[in-house]
Design an enzyme around this catalytic site. Structure first.
Site, PDB file in Angstrom:
ATOM      1  N   ASN A  88       0.845  -1.208   0.000  1.00  0.00           N
ATOM      2  CA  ASN A  88       0.000   0.000   0.000  1.00  0.00           C
ATOM      3  C   ASN A  88       0.875   1.251   0.000  1.00  0.00           C
ATOM      4  O   ASN A  88       0.609   2.216  -0.710  1.00  0.00           O
ATOM      5  CB  ASN A  88      -0.928   0.007   1.218  1.00  0.00           C
ATOM      6  CG  ASN A  88      -2.205  -0.766   0.953  1.00  0.00           C
ATOM      7  OD1 ASN A  88      -3.010  -0.359   0.138  1.00  0.00           O
ATOM      8  ND2 ASN A  88      -2.363  -1.883   1.626  1.00  0.00           N
ATOM      9  N   LEU A 126       0.407  -2.239  12.489  1.00  0.00           N
ATOM     10  CA  LEU A 126      -0.390  -3.107  13.356  1.00  0.00           C
ATOM     11  C   LEU A 126      -0.446  -2.698  14.823  1.00  0.00           C
ATOM     12  O   LEU A 126      -1.021  -3.401  15.633  1.00  0.00           O
ATOM     13  CB  LEU A 126       0.132  -4.547  13.217  1.00  0.00           C
ATOM     14  CG  LEU A 126       0.034  -5.098  11.789  1.00  0.00           C
ATOM     15  CD1 LEU A 126       0.518  -6.526  11.719  1.00  0.00           C
ATOM     16  CD2 LEU A 126      -1.401  -5.009  11.261  1.00  0.00           C
ATOM     17  N   HIS A 132      -8.441  -0.814   6.313  1.00  0.00           N
ATOM     18  CA  HIS A 132      -8.737  -2.143   6.872  1.00  0.00           C
ATOM     19  C   HIS A 132      -9.313  -3.015   5.757  1.00  0.00           C
ATOM     20  O   HIS A 132     -10.208  -2.561   5.034  1.00  0.00           O
ATOM     21  CB  HIS A 132      -9.712  -2.020   8.046  1.00  0.00           C
ATOM     22  CG  HIS A 132      -9.978  -3.318   8.727  1.00  0.00           C
ATOM     23  ND1 HIS A 132      -9.046  -3.928   9.542  1.00  0.00           N
ATOM     24  CD2 HIS A 132     -11.026  -4.158   8.656  1.00  0.00           C
ATOM     25  CE1 HIS A 132      -9.534  -5.084   9.966  1.00  0.00           C
ATOM     26  NE2 HIS A 132     -10.728  -5.246   9.441  1.00  0.00           N
ATOM     27  N   GLU A 175      -7.588  -1.923  -2.166  1.00  0.00           N
ATOM     28  CA  GLU A 175      -6.775  -1.019  -1.329  1.00  0.00           C
ATOM     29  C   GLU A 175      -5.858  -0.197  -2.220  1.00  0.00           C
ATOM     30  O   GLU A 175      -5.758   1.028  -2.111  1.00  0.00           O
ATOM     31  CB  GLU A 175      -5.947  -1.828  -0.334  1.00  0.00           C
ATOM     32  CG  GLU A 175      -6.781  -2.661   0.611  1.00  0.00           C
ATOM     33  CD  GLU A 175      -5.929  -3.551   1.485  1.00  0.00           C
ATOM     34  OE1 GLU A 175      -4.851  -3.120   1.910  1.00  0.00           O
ATOM     35  OE2 GLU A 175      -6.366  -4.679   1.734  1.00  0.00           O
TER      36      GLU A 175
HETATM   37  C1  GRF Z   1      -3.278  -4.914   3.998  1.00  0.00           C
HETATM   38  O1  GRF Z   1      -4.011  -6.097   3.963  1.00  0.00           O
HETATM   39  C2  GRF Z   1      -4.049  -3.854   4.716  1.00  0.00           C
HETATM   40  O2  GRF Z   1      -5.431  -3.982   4.567  1.00  0.00           O
HETATM   41  C3  GRF Z   1      -3.698  -4.116   6.146  1.00  0.00           C
HETATM   42  O3  GRF Z   1      -2.375  -4.587   6.157  1.00  0.00           O
HETATM   43  C4  GRF Z   1      -2.062  -5.050   4.870  1.00  0.00           C
HETATM   44  C5  GRF Z   1      -0.962  -4.165   4.377  1.00  0.00           C
HETATM   45  O4  GRF Z   1      -0.369  -4.772   3.314  1.00  0.00           O
HETATM   46  N1  GRF Z   1      -3.841  -2.904   6.900  1.00  0.00           N
HETATM   47  P1  GRF Z   1       0.929  -4.024   2.721  1.00  0.00           P
HETATM   48  O5  GRF Z   1       1.995  -4.054   3.806  1.00  0.00           O
HETATM   49  O6  GRF Z   1       0.505  -2.616   2.390  1.00  0.00           O
HETATM   50  O7  GRF Z   1       1.299  -4.826   1.520  1.00  0.00           O
END
Ligand code: GRF
Length: 188
Positions: A13, A83, A102, A172
């Site tokens: 992300n 997290l 989320h 996302e």
């Molecule tokens: C994703 O599944 C997001 O929804 C959650 O953590 C994950 C992040 O993935 N908050 P990345 O580290 O961005 O690949």
């Protein structure tokens, strides 16, 4: 407008956001912070020549990290796969300026420990017909801040958790950068 990113894991992300705003005229990703020194997200930031830092729980709790984040004068803090619960002093320093993504349709399938494949397993076990993403403001409870945007996707009963996770992750990547842009361009 300055964005500061927080990521605990691979940072896909964060990657999408850094790429989306790379040559943006008004918006700039100024730093990425991770609570995991080995998080691949840190490497992704380096590739974009964006300042990246890892921090300890001690620094996270005792105000050292908060001062470092404040020094970037962020207009928005984005939890892109982060997290840990956000401490009260962060919420007070950045009121309505911290958002989270989320991988499910809150308020269901949220809360501590509901991340990664667990979320998608729970959605599948419940026989849901759809899932999706929730982008929301962060408050002192996991995944309970005011909702900003949701986008749904279908769930097939034969889906594996991995297949559903991949479908949701695509949402996302598609919508988080655009929602960030809307938030920052609509705020004074
Ligand atoms: C994703 O599944 C997001 O929804 C959650 O953590 C994950 C992040 O993935 N908050 P990345 O580290 O961005 O690949």
């Amino acid at each position: 407008k300055h964005i500061v990113l927080f990521a605990s894991g691979s940072g896909s992300n964060a990657q999408q956001i850094m790429a989306y705003f790379k040559d943006h005229p008004q918006i700039k990703v100024v730093a990425l912070f991770s609570n995991k020194p080995d998080a691949y997200a840190l490497k992704r930031a380096e590739a974009f020549e964006i300042s990246s830092f890892s921090f300890t729980r001690e620094e996270y709790k005792n105000g050292v990290l908060l001062r470092q984040v404040e020094s970037f004068k962020p207009d928005l803090l984005v939890l892109a796969g982060f997290l840990w619960l956000i401490p009260l002093d962060f919420l007070q320093a950045f009121p309505n300026k911290i958002i989270n993504i989320h991988p499910a349709l809150l308020p269901k399938y949220g809360g501590k420990g509901m991340h990664g494949l667990h979320v998608h397993q729970a959605v599948l076990e419940a026989g849901e017909k759809e899932s999706g993403i929730t982008i929301h403001y962060v408050n002192e409870h996991y995944d309970q801040g005011g909702s900003i945007y949701q986008h749904t996707c279908p769930v097939d009963p034969n889906d594996t958790p991995e297949q559903l996770a991949a479908r949701v992750l695509e949402l996302e990547h598609t919508y988080l950068p655009r929602i960030i842009e809307q938030l920052l361009l609509s705020s004074p």
